[in-house]
Motif scaffolding. Structure first.
Motif, PDB file in Angstrom:
ATOM      1  N   THR A 111       4.312  -5.675  -7.338  1.00  0.00           N
ATOM      2  CA  THR A 111       4.911  -5.374  -6.285  1.00  0.00           C
ATOM      3  C   THR A 111       5.180  -6.820  -5.439  1.00  0.00           C
ATOM      4  O   THR A 111       4.451  -7.376  -5.035  1.00  0.00           O
TER       5      THR A 111
ATOM      6  N   LYS B  53       2.858   2.584  -7.592  1.00  0.00           N
ATOM      7  CA  LYS B  53       3.348   1.397  -8.157  1.00  0.00           C
ATOM      8  C   LYS B  53       2.152   0.441  -7.951  1.00  0.00           C
ATOM      9  O   LYS B  53       1.364   0.584  -7.044  1.00  0.00           O
TER      10      LYS B  53
ATOM     11  N   GLN C 166       0.668  -1.205   0.014  1.00  0.00           N
ATOM     12  CA  GLN C 166       0.008  -0.059   0.049  1.00  0.00           C
ATOM     13  C   GLN C 166       0.995   1.413  -0.024  1.00  0.00           C
ATOM     14  O   GLN C 166       0.687   2.245  -0.688  1.00  0.00           O
ATOM     15  N   LEU C 167       1.849   1.276   0.662  1.00  0.00           N
ATOM     16  CA  LEU C 167       2.712   2.565   0.849  1.00  0.00           C
ATOM     17  C   LEU C 167       3.416   2.618  -0.546  1.00  0.00           C
ATOM     18  O   LEU C 167       3.287   3.693  -1.146  1.00  0.00           O
ATOM     19  N   LEU C 168       3.938   1.640  -1.395  1.00  0.00           N
ATOM     20  CA  LEU C 168       4.463   1.873  -2.581  1.00  0.00           C
ATOM     21  C   LEU C 168       3.598   2.407  -3.727  1.00  0.00           C
ATOM     22  O   LEU C 168       3.857   3.048  -4.416  1.00  0.00           O
ATOM     23  N   THR C 169       2.202   1.926  -3.424  1.00  0.00           N
ATOM     24  CA  THR C 169       1.092   2.229  -4.220  1.00  0.00           C
ATOM     25  C   THR C 169       0.709   3.673  -4.172  1.00  0.00           C
ATOM     26  O   THR C 169       0.798   4.651  -5.003  1.00  0.00           O
ATOM     27  N   GLN C 170       0.873   4.273  -2.663  1.00  0.00           N
ATOM     28  CA  GLN C 170       0.471   5.614  -2.339  1.00  0.00           C
ATOM     29  C   GLN C 170       1.699   6.623  -2.878  1.00  0.00           C
ATOM     30  O   GLN C 170       1.280   7.609  -3.420  1.00  0.00           O
ATOM     31  N   VAL C 171       2.813   6.245  -2.453  1.00  0.00           N
ATOM     32  CA  VAL C 171       4.050   7.295  -2.470  1.00  0.00           C
ATOM     33  C   VAL C 171       4.688   7.321  -3.966  1.00  0.00           C
ATOM     34  O   VAL C 171       4.847   8.223  -4.428  1.00  0.00           O
ATOM     35  N   LEU C 172       4.810   5.902  -4.433  1.00  0.00           N
ATOM     36  CA  LEU C 172       5.348   6.106  -5.794  1.00  0.00           C
ATOM     37  C   LEU C 172       4.299   5.497  -7.012  1.00  0.00           C
ATOM     38  O   LEU C 172       4.835   5.461  -8.232  1.00  0.00           O
TER      39      LEU C 172
END
Length: 73
Positions: A46, A41, A33-39
């Motif tokens: 992932t 992705k 979820q963090l990689l989706t929100q921030v980057l």
């Protein structure tokens, strides 16, 4: 395609085991979820891998972790 490797020691559980299956699932979901929100992705591309390391194989500051912890007492 992000690849995240989380390393944790095998401790904390009543029988010396590492994180529970539920905790691992929460880590995987949270990191994804963090990689989706921030980057931005996509979750389907992932990869999150959790490695459990025996405490004897973990060191901090040039010492085995148990010796390091004792030095802080």
């Amino acid at each position: 395609m992000p690849y995240v490797n989380i390393k944790v020691t095998r401790e904390g559980g009543p029988d010396g085991t590492g994180p529970s299956d539920a905790q691992k699932a929460e880590l995987i979901a949270g990191v994804t979820q963090l990689l989706t929100q921030v980057l931005g992705k996509h979750p389907s591309t992932t990869f999150v891998v959790i490695d459990e390391v025996p405490l004897d194989d973990w060191g901090i500051g040039g010492l085995p972790v148990l010796d390091y912890r004792r030095s802080l007492e």
